[in-house]
Scaffold this active site. Structure first.
Site, PDB file in Angstrom:
ATOM      1  N   SER A 136     -13.496  64.773  43.754  1.00 22.12           N
ATOM      2  CA  SER A 136     -13.180  63.644  44.623  1.00 22.12           C
ATOM      3  C   SER A 136     -14.317  62.650  44.768  1.00 22.12           C
ATOM      4  O   SER A 136     -14.083  61.482  45.051  1.00 22.12           O
ATOM      5  CB  SER A 136     -12.742  64.142  45.997  1.00 22.12           C
ATOM      6  OG  SER A 136     -13.682  65.043  46.539  1.00 22.12           O
ATOM      7  N   LYS A 175      -2.323  60.526  49.524  1.00 21.92           N
ATOM      8  CA  LYS A 175      -3.155  59.682  48.661  1.00 21.92           C
ATOM      9  C   LYS A 175      -2.232  58.846  47.775  1.00 21.92           C
ATOM     10  O   LYS A 175      -1.613  57.924  48.274  1.00 21.92           O
ATOM     11  CB  LYS A 175      -4.152  60.559  47.914  1.00 21.92           C
ATOM     12  CG  LYS A 175      -5.199  61.087  48.923  1.00 21.92           C
ATOM     13  CD  LYS A 175      -6.146  62.120  48.422  1.00 21.92           C
ATOM     14  CE  LYS A 175      -7.115  62.454  49.561  1.00 21.92           C
ATOM     15  NZ  LYS A 175      -7.725  63.758  49.442  1.00 21.92           N
ATOM     16  N   HIS A 220      -6.354  64.183  43.899  1.00 21.69           N
ATOM     17  CA  HIS A 220      -6.568  62.840  43.361  1.00 21.69           C
ATOM     18  C   HIS A 220      -5.880  62.623  42.019  1.00 21.69           C
ATOM     19  O   HIS A 220      -6.004  61.564  41.415  1.00 21.69           O
ATOM     20  CB  HIS A 220      -8.061  62.542  43.235  1.00 21.69           C
ATOM     21  CG  HIS A 220      -8.759  62.617  44.556  1.00 21.69           C
ATOM     22  ND1 HIS A 220      -8.815  61.562  45.427  1.00 21.69           N
ATOM     23  CD2 HIS A 220      -9.365  63.652  45.178  1.00 21.69           C
ATOM     24  CE1 HIS A 220      -9.462  61.939  46.524  1.00 21.69           C
ATOM     25  NE2 HIS A 220      -9.800  63.194  46.402  1.00 21.69           N
TER      26      HIS A 220
HETATM   27  C1  LIG Z   1      -8.185  64.659  50.533  1.00 19.74           C
HETATM   28  C2  LIG Z   1      -8.372  65.976  49.910  1.00 19.74           C
HETATM   29  C3  LIG Z   1      -7.839  67.135  50.498  1.00 19.74           C
HETATM   30  C4  LIG Z   1      -7.224  67.112  51.855  1.00 19.74           C
HETATM   31  O1  LIG Z   1      -5.944  66.589  51.834  1.00 19.74           O
HETATM   32  P1  LIG Z   1      -5.369  65.955  53.176  1.00 19.74           P
HETATM   33  O2  LIG Z   1      -3.908  65.888  52.942  1.00 19.74           O
HETATM   34  O3  LIG Z   1      -6.022  64.639  53.342  1.00 19.74           O
HETATM   35  O4  LIG Z   1      -5.737  66.926  54.279  1.00 19.74           O
HETATM   36  C5  LIG Z   1      -7.933  68.314  49.802  1.00 19.74           C
HETATM   37  N1  LIG Z   1      -8.557  68.385  48.614  1.00 19.74           N
HETATM   38  C6  LIG Z   1      -9.107  67.302  48.035  1.00 19.74           C
HETATM   39  C7  LIG Z   1      -9.775  67.447  46.713  1.00 19.74           C
HETATM   40  C8  LIG Z   1      -9.046  66.075  48.668  1.00 19.74           C
HETATM   41  O5  LIG Z   1      -9.616  65.013  48.121  1.00 19.74           O
END
Ligand SMILES: *Cc1c(COP(=O)(O)O)cnc(C)c1O
Length: 411
Positions: A195, A254, A223
């Site tokens: 990320s 996302k 992502h």
């Molecule tokens: C954003 C993210 C999460 C968390 O997901 P949310 O739905 O925002 O709680 C988990 N793993 C990764 C790699 C992320 O980037």
């Protein structure tokens, strides 16, 4: 005598210390829906920082779908999935999500969650509990997301699982450890797209390793889902993976533009998580209207609109690679919409973020502990709603700011 209140004193001291180390985080309030421009303190900023990669967070069809969902299902689910909160909207969504992965994971079944954080906690603690106490090994990549790290820590506290860290770019140590591992359950966990760096996990090699050493492979594709693969199904589609050893996690706040996450894996393992996944069992089901909205989002992701939006992202990535060159700052090579620029010190990263803000851009400085010490950075992200001109204007601004900062060092 005035009584002291220890907790407040401690908090004050700790926060002052964070401030001194340039690590204090600050909230900013936006006054417009998430898109490529934001309104902050009555100033319009060009935003290159959200994870709304496909630009769906304010898509008119999704806005309509949310209203429709609320009319059809009300606004609350009322309870956890196992009591009475599991609605037909959740069921339809899970079926659709499973259909995205079922040519990669045989007999795939999906389980919907309110957040990715919760999905990671559930999957990692739940799978570790398949083994007897002290008989599970969890292999976790060094640069994993905080929610994976916390899932691993919780699993280790609950099940006395052994935790082994590994470097996802050099799998030798992982293989060496697996060779010697006699535990009954072995679980490898990592981000599909890292990320903060934007690079991809070597998933084909990892799937082979999992097969060879009888391990499970948990991929958190937060992502990648929606972005990677011809139909946006994610990293498994991109690398054409087929394995019964994979547990896939995708998030839906996302690229999917809404909220939530899911775990997708062989149905026997999903059934186990329904039985023993504590965060799943003891948490209220997400409003069904959200699930309804997500069904629409998946349609967009899979369809022509998704194809068009992914093509736009790829064009932006190409422009960045070809036209963005720094003299001192370091671009991290990435084939995803995450394009970090490493500045090193917190002071440098903050100074750059400040100058960007002055120039009308919203790109925050990412500092430890989110990234390793000494690798503070700007984390630039693209959205399909950015135009090529938007990006070229940013490139020009970044070049100017680099020059400005290098000629008059901040600290
Ligand atoms: C954003 C993210 C999460 C968390 O997901 P949310 O739905 O925002 O709680 C988990 N793993 C990764 C790699 C992320 O980037």
């Amino acid at each position: 005598m005035k009584k002291t209140f220890t907790a407040f004193n401690l908090a004050e001291q700790q926060i002052a210390q964070l401030d001194m180390q340039l690590l204090k985080r600050r909230l900013r309030m936006t006054e417009k829906p998430c898109d490529t421009t934001a309104l902050v303190n009555n100033r319009e900023l060009k935003a290159f920082c959200s994870n709304d990669y496909l630009g769906l967070a304010n898509h008119p069809e999704l806005v309509i779908a949310l209203g429709e969902g609320a009319n059809k299902y009300g606004v609350g689910s009322g309870s956890s999935h196992l009591i009475s909160g599991h609605s037909i909207a959740h069921e339809l969504l899970e079926k659709k999500l499973a259909s995205f992965q079922n040519i990669h994971i045989p007999d795939a079944r999906a389980l919907f969650f309110s957040t990715g954080y919760l999905a990671n906690l559930t999957a990692i603690t739940g799978l570790a509990r398949l083994a007897q106490q002290g008989e599970a090994s969890i292999y976790s990549a060094n640069l994993n997301h905080a929610s994976i790290i916390d899932g691993v820590r919780l699993a280790s506290a609950q099940t006395k699982a052994t935790v082994i860290l590994f470097d996802h770019q050099n799998l030798d140590s992982l293989i060496e450890s697996l060779k010697k591992d006699s535990n009954s359950l072995k679980l490898i966990v990592l981000d599909g797209v890292f990320s903060m760096d934007g690079d991809l996990a070597p998933i084909k090699k990892l799937a082979d390793i999992a097969e060879k050493y009888d391990a499970l492979l948990l991929i958190d594709d937060a992502h990648g889902f929606g972005v990677l693969g011809e139909h946006g199904h994610g990293i498994l589609e991109m690398f054409n993976i087929y394995s019964k050893r994979i547990i896939y996690i995708g998030t839906l706040g996302k690229a999917a533009g809404v909220s939530g996450a899911f775990i997708c894996g062989p149905s026997i393992l999903i059934e186990w998580l329904i039985q023993k996944g504590r965060p799943y069992i003891y948490s209220t089901a997400t409003p069904p209207a959200i699930a309804h909205t997500l069904l629409k989002s998946l349609q967009l992701i899979e369809g022509d609109e998704g194809v068009r939006r992914r093509r736009q992202l790829n064009q932006l990535i190409e422009i960045w690679h070809e036209e963005m060159n720094f003299s001192k700052w370091k671009k991290v090579v990435s084939s995803t919409p995450i394009q970090p620029v490493i500045l090193g010190s917190n002071a440098n990263a903050l100074a750059a973020a400040k100058l960007l803000d002055d120039a009308g851009y919203w790109i925050p400085a990412i500092r430890p502990p989110t990234v390793p010490l000494g690798s503070a950075r700007l984390r630039i992200t693209f959205s399909a709603n950015h135009s090529a001109e938007d990006l070229r204007a940013l490139i020009k601004t970044l070049k100017t700011i680099e020059h400005q900062l290098e000629s008059e060092p901040q600290l």
